[in-house]
Design a protein around this motif. Structure first.
Motif, PDB file in Angstrom:
ATOM      1  N   HIS A  28     -26.395  44.824 -14.628  1.00 15.38           N
ATOM      2  CA  HIS A  28     -27.621  45.454 -14.132  1.00 15.38           C
ATOM      3  C   HIS A  28     -27.771  45.199 -12.646  1.00 15.38           C
ATOM      4  O   HIS A  28     -27.188  44.261 -12.086  1.00 15.38           O
ATOM      5  CB  HIS A  28     -28.851  44.957 -14.889  1.00 15.38           C
ATOM      6  N   LYS A  29     -28.538  46.047 -12.019  1.00 22.58           N
ATOM      7  CA  LYS A  29     -28.921  45.860 -10.623  1.00 22.58           C
ATOM      8  C   LYS A  29     -30.102  44.899 -10.596  1.00 22.58           C
ATOM      9  O   LYS A  29     -31.038  45.028 -11.389  1.00 22.58           O
ATOM     10  CB  LYS A  29     -29.314  47.212 -10.015  1.00 22.58           C
ATOM     11  N   GLY A  74     -32.036  48.509 -12.924  1.00 20.93           N
ATOM     12  CA  GLY A  74     -31.329  49.501 -13.722  1.00 20.93           C
ATOM     13  C   GLY A  74     -30.068  48.936 -14.354  1.00 20.93           C
ATOM     14  O   GLY A  74     -29.426  48.024 -13.818  1.00 20.93           O
ATOM     15  N   ALA A  75     -29.688  49.493 -15.496  1.00 21.43           N
ATOM     16  CA  ALA A  75     -28.559  48.993 -16.274  1.00 21.43           C
ATOM     17  C   ALA A  75     -27.304  49.819 -16.032  1.00 21.43           C
ATOM     18  O   ALA A  75     -27.369  51.023 -15.760  1.00 21.43           O
ATOM     19  CB  ALA A  75     -28.902  49.007 -17.759  1.00 21.43           C
ATOM     20  N   PHE A 112     -23.845  43.941  -8.617  1.00 24.25           N
ATOM     21  CA  PHE A 112     -24.334  43.884  -9.997  1.00 24.25           C
ATOM     22  C   PHE A 112     -24.381  42.454 -10.524  1.00 24.25           C
ATOM     23  O   PHE A 112     -23.607  41.588 -10.101  1.00 24.25           O
ATOM     24  CB  PHE A 112     -23.444  44.720 -10.916  1.00 24.25           C
ATOM     25  N   ASP A 117     -32.066  55.106 -14.180  1.00 23.83           N
ATOM     26  CA  ASP A 117     -32.406  53.844 -14.824  1.00 23.83           C
ATOM     27  C   ASP A 117     -31.223  53.266 -15.591  1.00 23.83           C
ATOM     28  O   ASP A 117     -31.186  52.060 -15.852  1.00 23.83           O
ATOM     29  CB  ASP A 117     -33.576  54.045 -15.793  1.00 23.83           C
ATOM     30  N   LEU A 118     -30.292  54.123 -15.962  1.00 22.23           N
ATOM     31  CA  LEU A 118     -29.116  53.699 -16.710  1.00 22.23           C
ATOM     32  C   LEU A 118     -27.914  54.505 -16.262  1.00 22.23           C
ATOM     33  O   LEU A 118     -27.969  55.735 -16.199  1.00 22.23           O
ATOM     34  CB  LEU A 118     -29.324  53.906 -18.219  1.00 22.23           C
TER      35      LEU A 118
END
Length: 250
Positions: free
Chosen positions: A240-241, A136-137, A204, A107-108
């Motif tokens: 982020h994605k 996700g970041a 991204f 997630d990150l």
């Protein structure tokens, strides 16, 4: 392969004496700016690229992350991370970021001052994007290009007495050899434009770019930081994605 300077005993000893090595995240003056860009950690699956001593891994776990994978090429750094604390939710892997392919879904993704050692940044960014869940970041810091392209250390005076920071061929990208804690340390110089373009091409969405400098409060507390206002030391980026995993181009 990345130059594994951190497994050089002389370099490792010098690095261990730095405030960020002795004090952890609180010893890194850019940390408040970075922390403000991070999502709430509760329940997150976290990937730390170039984890070093594991300071961020442990912070993320204390902040509620469900699992953390820390990756570093240095056996000595990972050994130090294991010595500082053990937690079954934190896994440390030894791997070269030039070839590392994350397994699992995160997630990150986070990285602190490691990406300026990586030659094939496009490959790594694409691999990170592929490992992130939709939305996700990706938050990272890197040495500012003004530092990866200097001709010589320190400020100089020009012919009219004005202070200038000497830059060597900023637009010519590639490896630069410098003396930092040890001789012949290789860093990869690339412009800000190139770094951000590579990030965009990897899929991204960029949300924040900061050329870091200390706040008034930080300078008041640590006057030596005033010198960091003469030129940015770090580049901080948050991206982020996309939630659907793709970007719609206009």
């Amino acid at each position: 392969m990345t130059q594994n300077i951190y497994d050089n005993p002389d370099f490792f000893s010098a690095y261990a004496a730095l405030p960020r090595s002795r004090e952890g995240l609180e010893g890194a003056p850019e940390w408040p700016s970075v922390r403000a860009l991070l999502p709430p950690m509760r329940g997150l699956r976290v990937l730390d690229l170039g984890c070093g001593y594991g300071w961020f891994c442990r912070w993320a776990r204390e902040a509620g992350a469900a699992s953390i994978t820390g990756v570093d090429v240095s056996a000595m750094m990972l050994a130090r991370a294991a010595e500082l604390a053990g937690d079954p939710a934190v896994t440390y892997l030894r791997a070269d970021l030039e070839t590392f392919a994350p397994s699992g879904t995160f997630d990150l993704a986070y990285s602190s001052l490691a990406l300026h050692y990586v030659v094939d940044l496009g490959r790594l960014f694409a691999a990170v994007n592929g490992a992130l869940a939709p939305g996700g970041a990706f938050v990272f810091t890197a040495e500012h290009p003004l530092f990866t392209a200097p001709r010589r250390p320190g400020w100089v005076r020009d012919a009219e007495g004005r202070a200038t920071w000497p830059i060597d061929s900023y637009l010519i990208e590639g490896p630069r050899v410098t003396d930092w804690l040890a001789p012949d340390v290789v860093k990869q110089h690339r412009t800000i434009g190139t770094l951000l373009t590579v990030l965009l091409r990897a899929g991204f969405v960029i949300g924040h770019v900061e050329e870091w400098g200390p706040t008034d409060a930080q300078v008041a507390e640590r006057p030596a930081l005033a010198a960091e206002r003469d030129r940015p030391t770090f580049l901080i980026v948050a991206a982020h994605k996309p939630p659907n995993g793709t970007i719609e181009r206009q």
